[in-house]
Design a protein around this motif. Structure first.
Motif, mmCIF file in Angstrom:
data_model
loop_
_atom_site.group_PDB
_atom_site.id
_atom_site.type_symbol
_atom_site.label_atom_id
_atom_site.label_comp_id
_atom_site.label_asym_id
_atom_site.label_seq_id
_atom_site.Cartn_x
_atom_site.Cartn_y
_atom_site.Cartn_z
ATOM 1 N N GLY A 174 25.504 40.694 29.814
ATOM 2 C CA GLY A 174 26.403 39.936 30.667
ATOM 3 C C GLY A 174 26.513 40.476 32.084
ATOM 4 N N VAL A 175 25.811 41.566 32.374
ATOM 5 C CA VAL A 175 25.870 42.123 33.728
ATOM 6 C C VAL A 175 25.143 41.173 34.678
ATOM 7 C CG1 VAL A 175 25.076 44.015 35.193
ATOM 8 C CG2 VAL A 175 26.081 44.507 32.982
ATOM 9 N N PRO A 176 25.764 40.835 35.822
ATOM 10 C CA PRO A 176 25.144 39.878 36.731
ATOM 11 C C PRO A 176 23.780 40.353 37.217
ATOM 12 C CG PRO A 176 27.373 40.425 37.439
ATOM 13 C CD PRO A 176 27.053 41.324 36.312
ATOM 14 N N GLY B 207 32.940 36.000 32.594
ATOM 15 C CA GLY B 207 32.001 37.050 33.013
ATOM 16 C C GLY B 207 30.789 36.453 33.708
ATOM 17 N N ARG B 208 30.285 35.347 33.148
ATOM 18 C CA ARG B 208 29.133 34.690 33.740
ATOM 19 C C ARG B 208 29.494 34.140 35.126
ATOM 20 N NH1 ARG B 208 24.476 33.270 30.914
ATOM 21 N NH2 ARG B 208 24.840 35.181 29.788
ATOM 22 N N ALA B 209 30.696 33.534 35.211
ATOM 23 C CA ALA B 209 31.114 32.901 36.467
ATOM 24 C C ALA B 209 31.328 33.947 37.565
ATOM 25 C CB ALA B 209 32.391 32.097 36.246
ATOM 26 N N LEU B 210 31.840 35.114 37.197
ATOM 27 C CA LEU B 210 32.113 36.150 38.203
ATOM 28 C C LEU B 210 30.835 36.639 38.863
ATOM 29 C CD1 LEU B 210 34.753 38.381 36.377
ATOM 30 C CD2 LEU B 210 35.157 36.775 38.226
ATOM 31 N N GLY B 211 29.761 36.692 38.086
ATOM 32 C CA GLY B 211 28.544 37.302 38.613
ATOM 33 C C GLY B 211 27.500 36.316 39.090
ATOM 34 N N GLU B 212 27.761 35.026 38.930
ATOM 35 C CA GLU B 212 26.759 34.040 39.309
ATOM 36 C C GLU B 212 26.518 34.093 40.821
ATOM 37 O OE1 GLU B 212 24.668 32.338 37.432
ATOM 38 O OE2 GLU B 212 23.930 32.034 39.445
ATOM 39 N N THR C 217 32.437 43.168 35.244
ATOM 40 C CA THR C 217 31.759 42.351 34.238
ATOM 41 C C THR C 217 31.571 43.125 32.934
ATOM 42 O OG1 THR C 217 29.681 42.912 35.313
ATOM 43 C CG2 THR C 217 30.552 40.724 35.710
ATOM 44 N N ILE C 218 31.362 44.442 33.028
ATOM 45 C CA ILE C 218 31.252 45.237 31.797
ATOM 46 C C ILE C 218 32.539 45.139 30.990
ATOM 47 C CG2 ILE C 218 31.252 47.618 30.956
ATOM 48 C CD1 ILE C 218 28.571 47.427 31.669
ATOM 49 N N VAL C 219 33.681 45.325 31.675
ATOM 50 C CA VAL C 219 34.960 45.282 30.971
ATOM 51 C C VAL C 219 35.210 43.893 30.393
ATOM 52 C CG1 VAL C 219 37.458 45.422 31.290
ATOM 53 C CG2 VAL C 219 35.976 47.156 32.298
#
Lengths: 289, 331
Positions: free
Chosen positions: A120-122, B247-252, B308-310
């Motif tokens: 899940g890491v970007p 999590g996906r949305a934060l890192g997109e 994102t890890i958390v």
């Protein structure tokens, strides 16, 4: 509370039921609509812009018509090949450990959990990490750094699918092999791994398809290049990267090329995902639970 | 007499097999090497996480020393004066992710319920396949589509419509360029949808059929069956699915970067351009002049990594609590 159902109550409940049914169908339609909107528009724009030059020519400077993305297609191939070469063996090895050696141990659980979290890491973080680890010490962008960034992204997916696929192999098969006096390592490779191989190949293809379209990790590793790739130690062109650069440019000619590139990229990915579905649908050893 | 004889022969045969095996040498060395190799592969996953964390801390130490924790409280981002604060990006990231979830969660749950509980068997696989195809489209293609299709639609139809009918909320004032927070959130919603719906489906599948049958036997309608028998039992896992989507949305990165407008200020309206943690890295990293600038960007990456890890760890734990590891696939 009267036990007899009142008519009004039943009516209300049925109305709620119908409303909910309609909403669920509506949301399904709303979800699938963008998929078709994207694919149809992409097909329309992409086919219009695709020609042979796209696959054979280098990009041209602004203002000159024509040109293609041949070097980007080759570059993407190189980066993805490198990533698969680095990422898949490690992923399969980790998957083998988790299922064949780890059992229910705490260590195996911790690794499984870490793999899921790493998944899940970007992707942009992978890009920065590869930049800091490889590009900074080497002082130049490189295909190698891009390959490493994508390989790291492939590992967790491959690990988890390998483990899941090994779990579908019946224990009786393993026991039969071990009972014949075959050493464990050999049992794992020639019996467990071989039996689970269609599923594991599926996992590898899915991981491949997932990183094939990644752009963010390539921004500061592959960096892009206007020419043919000549070595792993120099900036290299990549299809998603080129699509991004052309998409945000103000030139119509470049937009056209971006659509063509997007179509090629998506056809590549869709073909591999669909192929995987077909392969995975048959030939799997069922049962064993 | 005969049994004794055959036993003796068996013993001799066994010893021959044994002798043959001894000749081939012991498998113990190969076995241990192989096991160690596989363990090495597995441990490399820890190593990767540790390495990423280590290198990000190392390369961002300049900014860590210079600003400390106040980096996350300062709102000015001025590379020329060497003053860096992450507040606009944190704000933009949270706002876009929250809006995206607001749009995506009801739809994703609707799809998951439809596929799992209502859909005719023949349609189940094709629809599930189509929603998963949505996940296979690369971010950059979403961005491309958004620039040329979604942005004009937002500018010409949806934007004016929202302004006319919902302008009183104060969320839609200011000029409507088509690009901006709302457009980014919509494209983000489309992208996180398949993640949420596929995990939600796994979680719902883990609810035993006896629960559904029990509720139906009490005379419940289908909606009541889903609400009481399925959703209530699966709620923890569904929350996990939503957090995974978060999590996906934060890192997109790419699609958002292409349509959010990339303006380092706290947006005053949903039409206003904004900036996210991921997109500031994507845009400014290769242009960063000066070590402090670069290290500030890497610190943003570090923050993104830790968050994102958390978020993912919490989500995985919640999903695991419902499915007990029986998920159909790794997503």
């Amino acid at each position: 509370m009267p036990l007899r159902p009142s008519r009004a109550n039943v009516g209300r409940r049925q109305a709620a039921n119908h409303l909910f049914t309609v909403l669920a169908i509506l949301s399904t339609v709303l979800v699938i609509a963008p998929l078709f909107a994207i694919l149809v528009y992409l097909l329309f724009q992409g086919v219009r812009s695709l020609n042979l030059a796209f696959f054979t020519h280098l990009p041209r400077p602004v203002g000159e018509p024509g040109g293609g993305m041949a070097n980007s297609i080759v570059g993407s191939g190189i980066i993805l090949g490198l990533a698969s070469l680095l990422g898949i063996p490690v992923g399969i090895g980790a998957g083998i450990y988790l299922h064949e050696y780890g059992g229910g141990k705490t260590l195996a659980n911790a690794i499984r959990f870490t793999a899921d979290v790493l998944n899940g890491v970007p992707s942009i973080v992978m890009g920065i990490a590869a930049y800091s680890l490889i590009v900074v010490p080497q002082k130049h962008f490189s295909a190698f750094a891009a390959g490493v960034a994508l390989a790291i992204m492939m590992v967790p997916t491959v690990t988890r699918t390998t483990e899941e696929m090994l779990a579908t192999v019946p224990n009786a098969v393993r026991e039969a092999a071990l009972g014949l006096g075959i050493p464990k390592w050999r049992t794992v490779i020639t019996v467990s791994l071989k039996t689970a191989s269609p599923g594991i190949i599926t996992g590898c293809m899915l991981a491949f398809a997932r990183v094939a379209g990644e752009t963010a990790p390539l921004l500061f590793t592959a960096f892009g290049n206007q020419f043919w790739p000549t070595s792993l130690n120099e900036p290299i062109a990549a299809l998603p990267l080129q699509i991004f650069v052309y998409a945000v440019s103000p030139y119509d000619e470049w937009h056209r090329l971006a659509w063509a590139g997007a179509l090629v990229l998506i056809v590549m990915i869709m073909v591999s995902v669909t192929l995987v579905r077909v392969v995975a649908g048959r030939g799997m050893l069922k049962g064993g639970h | 007499m005969t049994t004794q004889h055959s036993e003796m022969e068996e013993a001799r045969a066994a010893s021959e097999i044994r002798r043959f095996l001894m000749q081939r040498g012991s498998g113990a060395v190969a076995d241990r090497t192989f096991a160690a190799l596989m363990l090495g592969c597995a441990l490399s996953i820890f190593a990767i996480v540790a390495l990423i964390l280590g290198i990000l801390i190392l390369r961002s130490r300049l900014s860590l020393h210079e600003f400390g924790f106040s980096f996350f409280l300062r709102s000015d981002w001025d590379p020329v004066r060497g003053s860096f604060g992450a507040v606009p990006f944190i704000w933009g990231t949270l706002a876009s992710a929250f809006l995206a979830l607001l749009i995506a969660v009801p739809l994703a749950l609707g799809v998951a319920i439809f596929i799992n509980e209502m859909c005719p068997r023949a349609l189940r696989t094709p629809i599930a396949f189509l929603t998963e195809l949505l996940a296979a489209i690369p971010s950059v293609v979403y961005g491309l589509w958004a620039i040329f299709v979604l942005v004009p639609i937002m500018r010409r139809s949806i934007g004016p419509f929202l302004k006319k009918f919902f302008g009183w909320t104060g969320l839609f004032h200011g000029p409507n360029f088509g690009i901006g927070l709302l457009t980014a959130s919509i494209i983000l919603a489309i992208m996180v949808l398949p993640v949420i719906s596929s995990i939600a489906r796994d979680v719902m599948k883990a609810v035993p059929n006896t629960q559904r049958e029990g509720v139906l036997a009490l005379g419940a309608t289908r909606w009541e069956m889903v609400r009481i028998g399925v959703l209530r039992n699966a709620r923890i896992g569904i929350v996990g699915a939503v957090i995974l989507g978060l999590g996906r949305a934060l890192g997109e990165t790419m699609a958002v970067t292409m349509v959010i407008g990339n303006h380092a200020a706290i947006p005053k309206s949903l039409f206003a351009p904004a900036y996210t943690l991921a997109s500031v890295i994507a845009n400014e990293f290769t242009e960063a002049t000066g070590d402090l600038y670069l290290s500030a960007l890497i610190e943003i990456g570090l923050a993104l990594f830790l968050v994102t890890i958390v978020v993912n760890a919490i989500a995985r734990l919640l999903v695991f609590m419902v499915t007990r590891g029986n998920t159909a696939r790794a997503v």
